[in-house]
Write a protein that holds these residues in place. Structure first.
Motif, short mmCIF file in Angstrom:
data_model
loop_
_atom_site.label_atom_id
_atom_site.label_comp_id
_atom_site.label_asym_id
_atom_site.label_seq_id
_atom_site.Cartn_x
_atom_site.Cartn_y
_atom_site.Cartn_z
N HIS A 49 29.03 -13.17 -20.48
CA HIS A 49 29.26 -13.10 -19.37
C HIS A 49 29.50 -13.97 -18.09
O HIS A 49 29.83 -13.97 -17.03
N HIS A 50 29.28 -15.39 -18.69
CA HIS A 50 29.70 -16.49 -17.90
C HIS A 50 30.92 -16.92 -18.53
O HIS A 50 31.37 -18.01 -17.75
N HIS B 273 22.28 -18.39 -19.60
CA HIS B 273 21.86 -17.13 -18.93
C HIS B 273 20.37 -16.88 -19.00
O HIS B 273 19.75 -16.82 -18.11
CU CU Z 1 24.06 -14.91 -16.46
#
Ligand code: CU
Ligand code: HAS
Length: 560
Positions: free
Chosen positions: A278-279, A229
């Motif tokens: 969030h991945h 990220h």
């Molecule tokens: Cu990300």
């Protein structure tokens, strides 16, 4: 037989940091040129058109092309551009020369690592995509080359911190100049962010040499996204820096607030890293409440971009009004749209608005289920890195190459056309991808054009697929125009200092840092770095501890 000698790229003022910046940047653009060639092939794939059989025996399959596309564009080009810009800008701003021996060490490490990793990529021995998810297993040269390449960025971190320390010693009590402040926080963020990748690389290298029999896929993914990220802000922040530092001046105005711009970079330092889950919303083995914590923190990391939207738009408004623009929106038309650099930034930022909004959809824990692993995601990131970041780099090259070489920009009209076409091509493509992902759940990273079953299943979206083909052609033309302009500029023999910008166009600011308590607060960079470390420990520590103490190693696989 006479050997034909190639035109020499030399540097007109003899400033060695100019030569360094030029070489780093041109190596990055060379990587982008090759990586970009595979872009239309991906677009054609999602248009149902499979050209890979025609490329044999040079390129073996779709996944080899996709790996080259992702690695060269997203990892190699972006890092080299950062190593050029985020070292050269502070050097110019402070009037200091970086340690040139180490600067060249970083260049040769990057080149050596790149070449080592390129061999297995080109031989179809590392078609593991730019995420290299285990248990997919590449040739050891890919991991070792990539590690050397990334480690070269650590030399850049040192170069900038050392210049900053030298400046501070000579200027006690003064507030760090803005571009240098941005570079320092940027490189510290990257140091913290890159640690996941470094640890992952140790596992992967040991595995590829046969020192360990297997690696744990979940741990590898988690370490990857720990870096994966924040790496997107590693790509983005050089573009933001250029937008803050040069765009207002190039557009004919001033930056509205220096202290607010510093706040943006401190917020990125704090919140870029502790959000990687969030991945991994769809990954098993991570408790939902940890994912929820990362969702909330992801919303925090959108804030500096929202502040940027305000600051840059306000600075552009100042520029437009200074150019004579009147009324509520008249300033927009009064911006210098015929300046290829300004044009590139304006179009890039316009694309970044839907891209950012899509990011919020991705980050929303439950909405993510609708879009994860569909082509919506490449739709999202081609607006972000494929449009804004790349256009900021392309636009900057239009003045920076002349500035570094003393050679004026050739074919200005082509430069303008390349930016319009790039924007239009990306816009059409990402629009289609979002639609195909969200409504038809068409998977990403999938060679659908080679599968009659997939083509039958997705035939409802054939109208959108046509748009992919159209966009692939437009982007190919845009790329040809752009690369012609920059390589013809750099390789020409004509040199005319009167036609190039002698200095970096550092902007003036309206609200200054002197006397601002916010600027004083942000100046305590090491304190904020410490808080960032604590946030990372809180958001990742317990989960990583659990993963390291419960590893499930699996042997490697080769599916391509
Ligand atoms: Cu990300
Ligand atoms: Fe993202 C996936 C969430 C930003 C890149 N992202 C990806 C992937 C990439 C990527 C490469 O939460 C795929 C990775 C893979 O292979 O699996 N992303 C976000 C969020 C943001 C965000 C919340 N992403 C970026 C940036 C990227 C990038 C920046 C590259 C540079 N992203 C996600 C999530 C996923 C994801 C999930 C995983 C999805 C999944 O399921 O796998 C935010 O940072 C966005 C904030 C941005 C804004 C927009 C501000 C607007 C501005 C423009 C102002 C306009 C002006 C114009 C000034 C809030 C600054 C004026 C113009 C005139 C003409 C007047």
């Amino acid at each position: 037989m006479a050997v034909k000698s190639f035109p020499k790229i030399d540097v007109y003022t003899g400033a060695p940091e100019k030569k360094y910046a030029l070489y780093m940047m041109m190596l990055g653009f060379a990587a982008l040129a090759l990586g970009t060639l595979f872009g239309p092939l991906q677009a054609f794939n999602y248009g149902g058109l499979d050209l890979y059989p025609l490329l044999k025996p040079v390129f073996q399959n779709y996944y080899q092309g996709l790996s080259l596309h992702g690695v060269l564009n997203a990892i190699v080009f972006t890092q080299l551009f950062a190593q050029a810009i985020m070292v050269y800008l502070p050097a110019r701003e402070l009037g200091l020369r970086p340690n040139m021996t180490l600067a060249w060490v970083s260049f040769w490490m990057a080149l050596g690592g790149l070449l080592l990793a390129a061999v297995p990529l080109l031989l179809n021995e590392a078609s593991v995509l730019y995420t290299f998810y285990a248990p997919l297993k590449a040739h050891w040269a890919f991991y070792v080359g990539a590690a050397i390449f990334v480690l070269s960025s650590y030399v850049s971190i040192y170069l900038v911190l050392e210049m900053w320390a030298r400046w501070r010693k000579a200027n006690p009590g003064k507030i760090t100049p803005l571009a240098t402040f941005m570079a320092v926080t940027f490189w510290l963020m990257w140091f913290l962010a890159s640690l996941g990748l470094v640890v992952e690389a140790l596992f992967l290298i040991a595995w590829s040499f046969g020192l360990v029999a297997g690696v744990d896929p979940l741990l590898m993914r988690t370490l990857f996204w720990y870096t994966g990220h924040p790496i997107v802000y590693f790509w983005l922040l050089p573009a933001y820096t250029l937008a803050y530092i040069t765009l207002p001046k190039l557009a004919g105005g001033k930056l509205v607030s220096d202290p607010l711009s510093r706040l943006v970079f401190i917020l990125f330092l704090l919140f870029s890293v502790p959000v990687g889950f969030h991945h991994q919303f769809s990954d098993p083995g991570i408790a939902p409440y940890w994912k929820m914590i990362h969702t909330v923190l992801t919303m925090f990391v959108a804030v500096p971009s929202l502040i940027t939207a305000f600051t840059i738009a306000a600075s552009l408004e100042v520029a437009g009004r200074a150019n004579g623009g009147k009324g509520l929106l008249g300033w927009i038309g009064a911006l210098p749209w015929n300046n290829p650099t300004v044009l590139a930034f304006l179009l890039g930022f316009l694309a970044f608005i839907p891209g950012g909004a899509g990011g919020m959809v991705n980050a929303s824990f439950n909405l993510n289920q609708n879009v994860h692993n569909t082509v919506w995601i490449p739709g999202h990131f081609h607006l972000q890195v494929g449009t804004l970041v790349t256009m900021a780099a392309m636009g900057t090259a239009f003045w920076l190459i002349p500035h570094l070489t003393g050679k004026p920009l050739v074919a200005r009209g082509m430069a303008l056309a390349s930016q319009w076409l790039w924007f239009i091509g990306m816009f059409i493509m990402t629009f289609a991808l979002h639609w195909m992902g969200f409504l038809y759940a068409i998977p990403r990273r999938a060679h659908i054009s080679g599968s009659p079953i997939a083509m039958e299943a997705y035939k409802e979206s054939s109208a959108w697929m046509v748009l992919n083909i159209v966009s692939g052609i437009i982007l190919l033309i845009a790329a040809i125009l752009f690369f012609y302009v920059i390589f013809a500029t750099a390789l020409q023999n004509r040199r005319d200092p009167s036609q190039v910008m002698a200095e970096v166009p550092f902007t003036q600011v309206i609200s200054k840092p002197e006397g601002s308590s916010l600027a004083l607060l942000t100046e305590r960079v090491w304190f904020w770095f410490g808080i960032a470390v604590v946030l990372v420990l809180l958001a990742y520590g317990p989960v990583l501890f659990q993963m390291f103490t419960n590893m499930n190693p699996v042997p490697g696989q080769r599916l391509w």
